[in-house]
Scaffold this motif. Structure first.
Motif, PDB file in Angstrom:
ATOM      1  N   THR A 220       0.876  -1.184   0.000  1.00 41.75           N
ATOM      2  CA  THR A 220       0.000   0.000   0.000  1.00 41.75           C
ATOM      3  C   THR A 220       0.910   1.230   0.000  1.00 41.75           C
ATOM      4  OG1 THR A 220      -0.138  -0.061   2.433  1.00 41.75           O
ATOM      5  CG2 THR A 220      -1.878  -1.173   1.206  1.00 41.75           C
ATOM      6  N   PRO A 221       1.445   1.604  -1.152  1.00 45.78           N
ATOM      7  CA  PRO A 221       2.497   2.623  -1.212  1.00 45.78           C
ATOM      8  C   PRO A 221       1.989   4.032  -0.931  1.00 45.78           C
ATOM      9  CG  PRO A 221       1.835   1.933  -3.408  1.00 45.78           C
ATOM     10  CD  PRO A 221       1.128   1.026  -2.471  1.00 45.78           C
ATOM     11  N   PRO A 222       2.904   4.981  -0.723  1.00 47.40           N
ATOM     12  CA  PRO A 222       2.518   6.355  -0.405  1.00 47.40           C
ATOM     13  C   PRO A 222       1.553   6.976  -1.413  1.00 47.40           C
ATOM     14  CG  PRO A 222       4.838   6.058   0.067  1.00 47.40           C
ATOM     15  CD  PRO A 222       4.371   4.787  -0.592  1.00 47.40           C
ATOM     16  N   GLU A 223       1.720   6.688  -2.700  1.00 44.41           N
ATOM     17  CA  GLU A 223       0.823   7.279  -3.692  1.00 44.41           C
ATOM     18  C   GLU A 223      -0.609   6.813  -3.466  1.00 44.41           C
ATOM     19  OE1 GLU A 223      -0.863   9.525  -6.351  1.00 44.41           O
ATOM     20  OE2 GLU A 223       1.214   9.729  -5.664  1.00 44.41           O
ATOM     21  N   LEU A 224      -0.812   5.575  -3.050  1.00 44.69           N
ATOM     22  CA  LEU A 224      -2.155   5.100  -2.739  1.00 44.69           C
ATOM     23  C   LEU A 224      -2.735   5.862  -1.559  1.00 44.69           C
ATOM     24  CD1 LEU A 224      -4.513   3.123  -3.077  1.00 44.69           C
ATOM     25  CD2 LEU A 224      -3.242   1.489  -1.651  1.00 44.69           C
ATOM     26  N   ALA A 225      -1.924   6.105  -0.531  1.00 44.32           N
ATOM     27  CA  ALA A 225      -2.398   6.885   0.617  1.00 44.32           C
ATOM     28  C   ALA A 225      -2.814   8.290   0.187  1.00 44.32           C
ATOM     29  CB  ALA A 225      -1.312   6.947   1.689  1.00 44.32           C
ATOM     30  N   ARG A 226      -2.049   8.891  -0.709  1.00 49.71           N
ATOM     31  CA  ARG A 226      -2.391  10.242  -1.166  1.00 49.71           C
ATOM     32  C   ARG A 226      -3.697  10.237  -1.962  1.00 49.71           C
ATOM     33  NH1 ARG A 226       3.354  10.075  -2.321  1.00 49.71           N
ATOM     34  NH2 ARG A 226       4.494  11.257  -0.727  1.00 49.71           N
ATOM     35  N   ARG A 227      -3.908   9.208  -2.778  1.00 45.01           N
ATOM     36  CA  ARG A 227      -5.165   9.126  -3.529  1.00 45.01           C
ATOM     37  C   ARG A 227      -6.351   8.957  -2.583  1.00 45.01           C
ATOM     38  NH1 ARG A 227      -2.290   5.522  -6.995  1.00 45.01           N
ATOM     39  NH2 ARG A 227      -3.577   3.777  -6.276  1.00 45.01           N
ATOM     40  N   MET A 228      -6.185   8.160  -1.553  1.00 42.95           N
ATOM     41  CA  MET A 228      -7.255   7.990  -0.578  1.00 42.95           C
ATOM     42  C   MET A 228      -7.525   9.296   0.161  1.00 42.95           C
ATOM     43  SD  MET A 228      -6.185   4.226   0.890  1.00 42.95           S
ATOM     44  CE  MET A 228      -7.436   4.220   2.185  1.00 42.95           C
ATOM     45  N   ALA A 229      -6.460   9.994   0.545  1.00 46.74           N
ATOM     46  CA  ALA A 229      -6.633  11.262   1.257  1.00 46.74           C
ATOM     47  C   ALA A 229      -7.413  12.265   0.417  1.00 46.74           C
ATOM     48  CB  ALA A 229      -5.273  11.833   1.644  1.00 46.74           C
ATOM     49  N   ALA A 230      -7.206  12.233  -0.899  1.00 46.52           N
ATOM     50  CA  ALA A 230      -7.902  13.175  -1.782  1.00 46.52           C
ATOM     51  C   ALA A 230      -9.405  12.926  -1.814  1.00 46.52           C
ATOM     52  CB  ALA A 230      -7.316  13.088  -3.187  1.00 46.52           C
ATOM     53  N   GLN A 231      -9.850  11.735  -1.407  1.00 44.60           N
ATOM     54  CA  GLN A 231     -11.279  11.435  -1.399  1.00 44.60           C
ATOM     55  C   GLN A 231     -11.993  11.991  -0.175  1.00 44.60           C
ATOM     56  OE1 GLN A 231     -12.082   7.262  -1.949  1.00 44.60           O
ATOM     57  NE2 GLN A 231     -10.631   7.061  -3.627  1.00 44.60           N
ATOM     58  N   VAL A 232     -11.239  12.326   0.874  1.00 45.11           N
ATOM     59  CA  VAL A 232     -11.847  12.848   2.103  1.00 45.11           C
ATOM     60  C   VAL A 232     -12.093  14.338   1.921  1.00 45.11           C
ATOM     61  CG1 VAL A 232     -11.617  13.110   4.599  1.00 45.11           C
ATOM     62  CG2 VAL A 232     -10.650  11.099   3.448  1.00 45.11           C
ATOM     63  N   ARG A 233     -13.335  14.731   2.004  1.00 45.72           N
ATOM     64  CA  ARG A 233     -13.721  16.106   1.674  1.00 45.72           C
ATOM     65  C   ARG A 233     -13.695  17.013   2.908  1.00 45.72           C
ATOM     66  NH1 ARG A 233     -17.124  12.467  -1.017  1.00 45.72           N
ATOM     67  NH2 ARG A 233     -16.724  12.404  -3.256  1.00 45.72           N
ATOM     68  N   ARG A 234     -12.510  17.110   3.487  1.00 45.81           N
ATOM     69  CA  ARG A 234     -12.279  17.978   4.636  1.00 45.81           C
ATOM     70  C   ARG A 234     -10.944  18.675   4.463  1.00 45.81           C
ATOM     71  NH1 ARG A 234     -15.103  16.985   9.688  1.00 45.81           N
ATOM     72  NH2 ARG A 234     -13.299  17.941  10.694  1.00 45.81           N
ATOM     73  N   ASP A 235     -10.788  19.793   5.174  1.00 42.27           N
ATOM     74  CA  ASP A 235      -9.520  20.506   5.120  1.00 42.27           C
ATOM     75  C   ASP A 235      -8.484  19.915   6.072  1.00 42.27           C
ATOM     76  OD1 ASP A 235     -10.530  22.310   3.240  1.00 42.27           O
ATOM     77  OD2 ASP A 235     -11.281  23.671   4.794  1.00 42.27           O
ATOM     78  N   ASP A 236      -8.937  19.234   7.128  1.00 39.62           N
ATOM     79  CA  ASP A 236      -8.016  18.729   8.141  1.00 39.62           C
ATOM     80  C   ASP A 236      -7.637  17.270   7.877  1.00 39.62           C
ATOM     81  OD1 ASP A 236     -10.570  17.888   8.652  1.00 39.62           O
ATOM     82  OD2 ASP A 236     -10.600  18.467  10.764  1.00 39.62           O
ATOM     83  N   VAL A 237      -7.134  17.028   6.674  1.00 40.50           N
ATOM     84  CA  VAL A 237      -6.643  15.710   6.282  1.00 40.50           C
ATOM     85  C   VAL A 237      -5.134  15.807   6.117  1.00 40.50           C
ATOM     86  CG1 VAL A 237      -6.722  13.881   4.563  1.00 40.50           C
ATOM     87  CG2 VAL A 237      -8.795  15.152   5.127  1.00 40.50           C
ATOM     88  N   GLU A 238      -4.411  14.904   6.743  1.00 39.21           N
ATOM     89  CA  GLU A 238      -2.955  14.916   6.678  1.00 39.21           C
ATOM     90  C   GLU A 238      -2.433  13.601   6.130  1.00 39.21           C
ATOM     91  OE1 GLU A 238      -1.082  16.117  10.334  1.00 39.21           O
ATOM     92  OE2 GLU A 238      -2.742  17.453  10.893  1.00 39.21           O
ATOM     93  N   VAL A 239      -1.267  13.654   5.491  1.00 34.23           N
ATOM     94  CA  VAL A 239      -0.563  12.459   5.027  1.00 34.23           C
ATOM     95  C   VAL A 239       0.859  12.526   5.550  1.00 34.23           C
ATOM     96  CG1 VAL A 239       0.233  11.127   3.051  1.00 34.23           C
ATOM     97  CG2 VAL A 239      -1.964  12.328   2.924  1.00 34.23           C
TER      98      VAL A 239
END
Length: 278
Positions: A220-239
């Motif tokens: 589950t590489p970093p790029e997958l984590a970033r794609r998942m984070a982009a689906q969360v519709r909030r400003d307080d999302v961190e990677v």
């Protein structure tokens, strides 16, 4: 700080290690783990939080159960843990399969979540590239169905998960946790992981969310984590990307893992106190 053990009825009883006092932070292990995989985390959080690591049903000292695995039941188990602590909300930290359980809990119990930390995880097996899916089945389920034991597959599975910088001690700990698996329960989890898709788009998440991933995680590489984070519709999302770590980032670089996860939780606590004072 002292670690105490809990057993939470009714059946299947759930086993936990608990340390500290304060807001509840619940750590949920991956498909090849148990609550012992969080032993480097509990003392790092216990000065300000009730830090609890659970054995998912069918793992460690938690009970087995009859019938197939239903991910909703795993979410209900987390609610049972929270009820035992008499809290309405908790902060969840889920690794790999534990992240999928935490996401399922978020879907079913959104009002009971303070924050969500998703570690080296994915939305569903279908979200992984075909070679990773094939390797997962080939190195885990197929050998067990062919008659091998979990002890037989432990070195191969551990080698596939650990990053290149993992120490010999970390590899031994990972192999030991795999050897401790119960074949039938593990097969239920493998089947559910491969066959089910219960999460979907992450637009339903409405709490502060932190994605944590090892820089050397090939499953589950970093790029997958970033794609998942982009689906969360909030400003307080961190990677956060953990240096020199593979798929078990909390084991492979615990100091860095504890720093970034604790920092995220402390920021949420400060914001909550500020909101209560206004």
């Amino acid at each position: 700080m002292q670690v105490r053990e809990l057993r939470i009825p009714p059946a299947p009883r759930l086993a936990l290690d608990v340390s500290g006092a304060g807001p509840l932070v619940l750590f949920v292990h991956g498909i090849g783990g148990n609550r012992g995989n969080w032993r480097a985390q509990l003392p790092a959080f216990a000065d300000a939080y009730t830090a609890a690591a659970m054995d998912v049903r069918g793992y460690g000292d938690s009970d087995d159960w009859d019938g197939p695995l239903v991910y909703a039941d795993l979410a209900h188990d987390i609610a049972r843990v929270m009820d035992r602590f008499h809290v309405q909300r908790a902060h969840l930290v889920g690794l790999s399969m534990g992240g999928r359980i935490a996401m399922q809990f978020t879907k079913l119990y959104p009002q009971r979540l303070g924050s969500l930390t998703l570690v080296d995880t994915h939305l569903s097996f279908a979200s992984l590239p075909a070679p990773e899916r094939e390797q997962f089945v080939r190195t885990r389920r197929e050998p067990l169905l062919a008659g091998k034991t979990v002890a037989d597959i432990a070195p191969v599975v551990a080698a596939a998960l650990a990053g290149p910088f993992a120490t010999a001690a970390v590899r031994r700990q990972l192999e030991d946790s795999i050897r401790a698996l119960r074949r039938d329960s593990y097969l239920k989890f493998l089947e559910a992981t491969v066959e089910s898709d219960t999460i979907g788009d992450l637009g339903f998440i409405d709490v502060p969310t932190h994605f944590v991933v090892g820089e050397c995680d090939t499953l589950t590489p970093p790029e997958l984590a970033r794609r998942m984070a982009a689906q969360v519709r909030r400003d307080d999302v961190e990677v956060s990307v953990i240096a020199r770590a593979g798929h078990l980032s909390n084991l492979e670089n615990p100091d860095e893992f504890n720093r970034v996860v604790r920092g995220f939780l402390d920021r949420q606590a400060r914001l909550e106190r500020a909101n209560l004072s206004t």
